[in-house]
Scaffold this active site. Structure first.
Site, PDB file in Angstrom:
ATOM      1  N   GLY A   1      64.042  77.482  11.703  1.00  0.00           N
ATOM      2  CA  GLY A   1      62.772  78.139  11.978  1.00  0.00           C
ATOM      3  C   GLY A   1      62.639  78.458  13.454  1.00  0.00           C
ATOM      4  O   GLY A   1      62.162  79.525  13.832  1.00  0.00           O
TER       5      GLY A   1
ATOM      6  N   SER B   1      57.043  76.587   5.002  1.00  0.00           N
ATOM      7  CA  SER B   1      58.369  76.313   4.450  1.00  0.00           C
ATOM      8  C   SER B   1      58.350  75.368   3.246  1.00  0.00           C
ATOM      9  O   SER B   1      59.367  75.215   2.576  1.00  0.00           O
ATOM     10  CB  SER B   1      59.268  75.711   5.541  1.00  0.00           C
ATOM     11  OG  SER B   1      58.652  74.565   6.107  1.00  0.00           O
TER      12      SER B   1
ATOM     13  N   ASN C   1      56.068  81.652  16.383  1.00  0.00           N
ATOM     14  CA  ASN C   1      56.448  80.280  16.037  1.00  0.00           C
ATOM     15  C   ASN C   1      55.261  79.316  16.065  1.00  0.00           C
ATOM     16  O   ASN C   1      55.402  78.161  15.675  1.00  0.00           O
ATOM     17  CB  ASN C   1      57.553  79.768  16.963  1.00  0.00           C
ATOM     18  CG  ASN C   1      58.927  79.836  16.301  1.00  0.00           C
ATOM     19  OD1 ASN C   1      59.031  80.127  15.109  1.00  0.00           O
ATOM     20  ND2 ASN C   1      59.972  79.565  17.059  1.00  0.00           N
ATOM     21  N   TYR C   2      54.119  79.784  16.552  1.00  0.00           N
ATOM     22  CA  TYR C   2      52.901  78.973  16.464  1.00  0.00           C
ATOM     23  C   TYR C   2      52.081  79.502  15.290  1.00  0.00           C
ATOM     24  O   TYR C   2      50.974  80.008  15.444  1.00  0.00           O
ATOM     25  CB  TYR C   2      52.078  79.069  17.758  1.00  0.00           C
ATOM     26  CG  TYR C   2      52.666  78.333  18.946  1.00  0.00           C
ATOM     27  CD1 TYR C   2      53.796  77.522  18.826  1.00  0.00           C
ATOM     28  CD2 TYR C   2      52.071  78.437  20.200  1.00  0.00           C
ATOM     29  CE1 TYR C   2      54.316  76.846  19.920  1.00  0.00           C
ATOM     30  CE2 TYR C   2      52.581  77.762  21.298  1.00  0.00           C
ATOM     31  CZ  TYR C   2      53.708  76.967  21.154  1.00  0.00           C
ATOM     32  OH  TYR C   2      54.203  76.306  22.251  1.00  0.00           O
TER      33      TYR C   2
ATOM     34  N   GLY D   1      63.616  72.421   9.510  1.00  0.00           N
ATOM     35  CA  GLY D   1      63.069  71.191  10.082  1.00  0.00           C
ATOM     36  C   GLY D   1      61.656  70.891   9.602  1.00  0.00           C
ATOM     37  O   GLY D   1      61.114  69.823   9.878  1.00  0.00           O
ATOM     38  N   GLY D   2      61.017  71.832   8.910  1.00  0.00           N
ATOM     39  CA  GLY D   2      59.689  71.600   8.351  1.00  0.00           C
ATOM     40  C   GLY D   2      58.562  71.553   9.374  1.00  0.00           C
ATOM     41  O   GLY D   2      57.490  71.042   9.094  1.00  0.00           O
ATOM     42  N   HIS D   3      58.769  72.118  10.573  1.00  0.00           N
ATOM     43  CA  HIS D   3      57.741  72.036  11.612  1.00  0.00           C
ATOM     44  C   HIS D   3      56.709  73.156  11.548  1.00  0.00           C
ATOM     45  O   HIS D   3      55.814  73.208  12.385  1.00  0.00           O
ATOM     46  CB  HIS D   3      58.385  72.015  13.000  1.00  0.00           C
ATOM     47  CG  HIS D   3      58.925  70.667  13.352  1.00  0.00           C
ATOM     48  ND1 HIS D   3      59.934  70.088  12.631  1.00  0.00           N
ATOM     49  CD2 HIS D   3      58.592  69.777  14.319  1.00  0.00           C
ATOM     50  CE1 HIS D   3      60.205  68.896  13.156  1.00  0.00           C
ATOM     51  NE2 HIS D   3      59.401  68.683  14.166  1.00  0.00           N
TER      52      HIS D   3
ATOM     53  N   TYR E   1      61.045  78.929  22.395  1.00  0.00           N
ATOM     54  CA  TYR E   1      61.082  78.841  23.859  1.00  0.00           C
ATOM     55  C   TYR E   1      61.119  77.376  24.252  1.00  0.00           C
ATOM     56  O   TYR E   1      60.778  76.490  23.456  1.00  0.00           O
ATOM     57  CB  TYR E   1      59.821  79.470  24.465  1.00  0.00           C
ATOM     58  CG  TYR E   1      58.671  78.500  24.441  1.00  0.00           C
ATOM     59  CD1 TYR E   1      58.416  77.673  25.537  1.00  0.00           C
ATOM     60  CD2 TYR E   1      57.903  78.333  23.300  1.00  0.00           C
ATOM     61  CE1 TYR E   1      57.407  76.714  25.489  1.00  0.00           C
ATOM     62  CE2 TYR E   1      56.898  77.380  23.251  1.00  0.00           C
ATOM     63  CZ  TYR E   1      56.654  76.574  24.341  1.00  0.00           C
ATOM     64  OH  TYR E   1      55.673  75.625  24.293  1.00  0.00           O
TER      65      TYR E   1
HETATM   66  C1  FAD Z   1      56.000  68.966  17.299  1.00  0.00           C
HETATM   67  C2  FAD Z   1      56.326  70.416  17.447  1.00  0.00           C
HETATM   68  C3  FAD Z   1      56.783  70.899  18.657  1.00  0.00           C
HETATM   69  C4  FAD Z   1      57.129  72.224  18.813  1.00  0.00           C
HETATM   70  N1  FAD Z   1      57.604  72.650  20.025  1.00  0.00           N
HETATM   71  C5  FAD Z   1      58.002  73.933  20.161  1.00  0.00           C
HETATM   72  C6  FAD Z   1      58.577  74.402  21.374  1.00  0.00           C
HETATM   73  O1  FAD Z   1      58.714  73.663  22.336  1.00  0.00           O
HETATM   74  N2  FAD Z   1      58.971  75.692  21.441  1.00  0.00           N
HETATM   75  C7  FAD Z   1      58.818  76.545  20.381  1.00  0.00           C
HETATM   76  O2  FAD Z   1      59.224  77.701  20.482  1.00  0.00           O
HETATM   77  N3  FAD Z   1      58.267  76.128  19.236  1.00  0.00           N
HETATM   78  C8  FAD Z   1      57.862  74.856  19.099  1.00  0.00           C
HETATM   79  N4  FAD Z   1      57.325  74.455  17.913  1.00  0.00           N
HETATM   80  C9  FAD Z   1      57.193  75.428  16.823  1.00  0.00           C
HETATM   81  C10 FAD Z   1      58.509  75.565  16.088  1.00  0.00           C
HETATM   82  O3  FAD Z   1      59.453  76.274  16.861  1.00  0.00           O
HETATM   83  C11 FAD Z   1      58.294  76.332  14.788  1.00  0.00           C
HETATM   84  O4  FAD Z   1      57.385  75.639  13.980  1.00  0.00           O
HETATM   85  C12 FAD Z   1      59.611  76.517  14.038  1.00  0.00           C
HETATM   86  O5  FAD Z   1      59.452  77.527  13.076  1.00  0.00           O
HETATM   87  C13 FAD Z   1      60.062  75.236  13.380  1.00  0.00           C
HETATM   88  O6  FAD Z   1      61.316  75.361  12.795  1.00  0.00           O
HETATM   89  P1  FAD Z   1      61.680  74.386  11.590  1.00  0.00           P
HETATM   90  O7  FAD Z   1      63.006  74.777  11.077  1.00  0.00           O
HETATM   91  O8  FAD Z   1      61.462  72.988  11.997  1.00  0.00           O
HETATM   92  O9  FAD Z   1      60.505  74.756  10.578  1.00  0.00           O
HETATM   93  P2  FAD Z   1      60.410  75.115   9.037  1.00  0.00           P
HETATM   94  O10 FAD Z   1      59.017  74.728   8.680  1.00  0.00           O
HETATM   95  O11 FAD Z   1      61.511  74.524   8.256  1.00  0.00           O
HETATM   96  O12 FAD Z   1      60.567  76.695   9.027  1.00  0.00           O
HETATM   97  C14 FAD Z   1      59.684  77.560   9.723  1.00  0.00           C
HETATM   98  C15 FAD Z   1      59.828  78.978   9.185  1.00  0.00           C
HETATM   99  O13 FAD Z   1      61.177  79.416   9.299  1.00  0.00           O
HETATM  100  C16 FAD Z   1      61.741  79.688   8.010  1.00  0.00           C
HETATM  101  N5  FAD Z   1      63.099  79.160   7.985  1.00  0.00           N
HETATM  102  C17 FAD Z   1      63.478  77.891   8.296  1.00  0.00           C
HETATM  103  N6  FAD Z   1      64.796  77.767   8.171  1.00  0.00           N
HETATM  104  C18 FAD Z   1      65.287  78.959   7.758  1.00  0.00           C
HETATM  105  C19 FAD Z   1      66.591  79.432   7.457  1.00  0.00           C
HETATM  106  N7  FAD Z   1      67.653  78.625   7.544  1.00  0.00           N
HETATM  107  N8  FAD Z   1      66.741  80.718   7.042  1.00  0.00           N
HETATM  108  C20 FAD Z   1      65.658  81.534   6.940  1.00  0.00           C
HETATM  109  N9  FAD Z   1      64.393  81.134   7.236  1.00  0.00           N
HETATM  110  C21 FAD Z   1      64.202  79.856   7.647  1.00  0.00           C
HETATM  111  C22 FAD Z   1      60.841  78.955   7.035  1.00  0.00           C
HETATM  112  O14 FAD Z   1      60.898  79.536   5.756  1.00  0.00           O
HETATM  113  C23 FAD Z   1      59.491  79.100   7.695  1.00  0.00           C
HETATM  114  O15 FAD Z   1      58.968  80.380   7.447  1.00  0.00           O
HETATM  115  C24 FAD Z   1      56.982  73.112  17.729  1.00  0.00           C
HETATM  116  C25 FAD Z   1      56.503  72.641  16.510  1.00  0.00           C
HETATM  117  C26 FAD Z   1      56.178  71.304  16.359  1.00  0.00           C
HETATM  118  C27 FAD Z   1      55.654  70.799  15.039  1.00  0.00           C
END
Ligand code: FAD
Ligand code: NAG
Ligand code: NAG
Ligand code: NAG
Ligand code: NAG
Ligand code: NAG
Ligand code: NAG
Ligand code: NAG
Length: 541
Positions: A187, A124, A480-481, A116-118, A194
């Site tokens: 991610g 990521s 995750n932060y 999701g790129g978050h 949580y």
């Molecule tokens: C607006 C916002 C709100 C949020 N709210 C919460 C919340 O309520 N609770 C909470 O716990 N967190 C929250 N977060 C933090 C969020 O959980 C983390 O940033 C999480 O890692 C995001 O996942 P992603 O897939 O979107 O991120 P990405 O940037 O795509 O990935 C994050 C990490 O995981 C790895 N990764 C992603 N996909 C895979 C895969 N398929 N296989 C192996 N590795 C992978 C990436 O390489 C990177 O290291 C929030 C973040 C944002 C920006």
């Protein structure tokens, strides 16, 4: 003596030019050559029945920038100086992931995995050396099975999509994951996410029962074939140190068909300090059905020219409004929540409420992957184990006013189910003994280094100011932060010493087990990033 006939000169010249050109290109950039052979390797290693070409975006492709930007969630990493990947691979099939791992390993290329790129530090999709992105957004199927109360969800899906698909099948099931609908499953779950049902049901990873992933050898594994160690690691230790997660099987949880939400605010003049003081004792101890998040920020006072502290209480109650108000009257009358403050709605619409979306909006808004607007941001975290004194709370407000509302604090109460689960059950270690987690939020919307420096610096100042109120030795942080201030492992160095610094803040004693598993499943550290799990020192070459 051989005479070259004019008819032969042309092809010969052509050959010489081609050879010369490739030598020049090669010596000018060994990088380009490696990338070209990588491309050929991808084509060569894909199954004809699942053509890989349509998954590949090179920098020459017209859609390259839009695919790259589609999942950038922090404008700090959307600048012209941010290094761009040389290629984006958007797998449509498992074989594309397998080919990318095998070829990247053969050509010693750095792979970043994005769902999701978050990621708050852009891990990521940003790197300090040449890299490509394996972008999972096209693998996002969700299969919900209400009979068994489970679902398989692919990692390219967002939490909003997941919640929507669950509610489509049942109004009395939900899933305890993050509050922001655009967050990616990949991610979020692999990092131990949580959400606002954590006091009732624990973390996301406490509700994950199986997974599908591709390991460094290109093998497709499930929980049984990967074994319990690796499964443990990818449920909280971060996927990107261990492999590419394709899907998770999750256990759905029961939610009532009516839940209640409220949001009330109190300024310092309205006794915010006393109410926050009380919140510390109530929120982590009250019924597991109630989650009261507390947000501290700074607003203009009604008296012109002065600033004041404000406390906002945002809550989800898994029950009706009458029961909520009578519970609060008994345990937390100081908050003064009345029936008129509380809104009864469905669990799905409570997701909108927590995401600051009008709950009357069509729920299809949860399927939007693109947030309405993007900002520049920095996040940090802390854990609080002991209630803060009134004087301490007053000092925090004063400091925040001094910092002119550049940093907001989010307090997420723990206790409940979180305290019942052992700290070794998953890599996430912050269980019993933690009253709440703090998130430091710095958000801004002006471009330029001076703003980046100003806001990040203020987040660091407040974090430093909080030292005496939060956990120490080690000071805890939530994986995750993502926060690079905790230290980074320079790409490729694979240093155990560097990795231990951030590793114990995120994982405490679980760090060593993660290192052992990492050493076993990926001894040459193919799956790496700035904060990945290193291998054991004696394995470093
Ligand atoms: C607006 C916002 C709100 C949020 N709210 C919460 C919340 O309520 N609770 C909470 O716990 N967190 C929250 N977060 C933090 C969020 O959980 C983390 O940033 C999480 O890692 C995001 O996942 P992603 O897939 O979107 O991120 P990405 O940037 O795509 O990935 C994050 C990490 O995981 C790895 N990764 C992603 N996909 C895979 C895969 N398929 N296989 C192996 N590795 C992978 C990436 O390489 C990177 O290291 C929030 C973040 C944002 C920006
Ligand atoms: C293509 O794959 C075959 C078999 O997998 C291998 O022998 C060959 O060297 C590969 N060629 C390239 C250019 O990668
Ligand atoms: C860009 O890549 C996509 C996916 O591989 C492909 O379908 C498209 O034709 C490419 N466009 C250009 C201009 O190369
Ligand atoms: C990201 O950067 C690109 C290129 O400079 C720009 O076109 C785009 O608008 C930016 N995105 C946002 C949301 O600002
Ligand atoms: C604040 O607390 C004091 C003392 O407990 C009380 O007298 C006063 O009414 C409260 N003010 C508000 C706005 O609730
Ligand atoms: C608060 O006051 C400042 C001036 O002190 C003003 O610039 C700002 O716009 C005000 N903010 C709000 C939200 O009213
Ligand atoms: C939410 O939307 C409804 C219907 O469009 C509207 O009547 C209401 O005023 C909105 N509420 C808020 C807080 O914007
Ligand atoms: C890690 O690697 C980078 C680049 O190769 C190098 O500059 C840096 O000094 C290394 N760090 C350590 C601690 O070895």
């Amino acid at each position: 003596m051989e005479v070259i006939s004019p008819q032969r000169i042309q092809p010969l010249l052509f050959l010489i030019i081609v050879v010369l050109f490739s030598i020049v290109a090669f010596s000018a950039s060994g990088e380009n050559a490696a990338q070209n052979t990588f491309l050929r390797c991808l084509l060569n290693n894909s199954e004809p029945s699942h053509p890989i070409l349509s998954a590949i975006f090179t920098t020459n492709n017209d859609s390259f920038s839009s695919v790259l930007q589609a999942h950038v969630r922090n404008l700090r990493f959307n600048t012209s100086t941010t290094r761009k990947p040389f290629l984006i691979l958007t797998p449509l099939h498992v074989s594309h992931i397998q080919a990318s791992i095998i070829c990247a390993k053969n050509h010693k290329l750095l792979m970043k995995i994005r769902s999701g790129g978050h990621d708050y530090e852009g891990v990521s999709y940003v790197a300090s050396q040449p890299f490509f992105i394996l972008d999972m957004f096209r693998l996002r199927s969700i299969e919900v099975d209400i009979d068994s109360e489970t679902a398989w969800v692919q990692t390219g899906a967002t939490l909003g999509e997941l919640y929507y698909r669950i509610a489509e099948k049942s109004k009395t099931h939900g899933f305890p994951a993050g509050v922001c609908p655009s967050v990616g499953v990949g991610g979020h779950i692999s990092g131990g996410g949580y959400g606002n049902m954590m006091r009732k049901y624990g973390l996301t990873v406490d509700n994950v029962i199986d997974a599908q992933m591709v390991d460094v050898e290109g093998r497709l594994l499930d929980r049984k074939s990967m074994g319990e160690d690796l499964f443990w690691a990818i449920t909280g230790g971060g996927g990107s140190s261990f492999g590419v997660i394709i899907a998770y099987k999750i256990k759905l949880v029961r939610v009532p068909d009516t839940v209640t939400v409220f949001k009330v605010t109190k300024t310092l003049e309205q006794n915010a300090t006393d109410i926050v003081y009380k919140w510390q004792h109530v929120a982590p101890a009250i019924s597991h059905d109630l989650f009261i998040r507390l947000i501290l920020d700074v607003v203009n006072n009604t008296q012109k020219g002065t600033k004041t502290g404000r406390a906002t209480f945002v809550a989800l109650f898994l029950g009706d409004s009458k029961s909520l108000v009578s519970l609060l009257n008994e345990k937390f009358p100081e908050l003064g929540v009345k029936l008129s403050d509380s809104i009864e709605t469905s669990w799905l619409r409570s997701v909108l409420f927590f995401a600051d979306i009008n709950i009357s909006e069509p729920v299809e808004i949860l399927l939007d992957r693109q947030p309405k607007s993007l900002i520049y941001l920095k996040r940090k975290s802390d854990y609080v184990k002991k209630a803060i004194s009134r004087a301490g709370l007053e000092g925090i407000s004063k400091k925040m006013i001094e910092l002119d509302n550049t940093v907001t604090l989010y307090f997420n109460p723990y206790g409940g189910r979180m305290s019942e689960i052992p700290s070794t059950a998953s890599p996430f270690p912050h269980r019993a003994g933690n009253l709440w987690k703090i998130q430091y939020q710095a958000n801004w919307n002006q471009a330029g280094k001076e703003f980046v420096d100003h806001y990040i610096n203020n987040a660091r100042i407040l974090h430093k100011y909080m030292s005496s109120f939060v956990s120490k030795n080690p000071r805890g942080a939530f994986f995750n932060y993502r926060d690079f201030d905790l230290g980074i492992n320079q790409n490729g160095n694979n240093s155990y010493t560097e990795g231990r610094v951030y590793g114990v803040e995120y994982f405490k004693n679980n760090f060593e087990r993660l290192v052992k598993i990492k050493t076993k499943v990926d001894p040459h550290n193919f799956f790496r990033n700035e904060q990945s799990i290193p291998t054991l020192p004696h394995m470093t070459s």
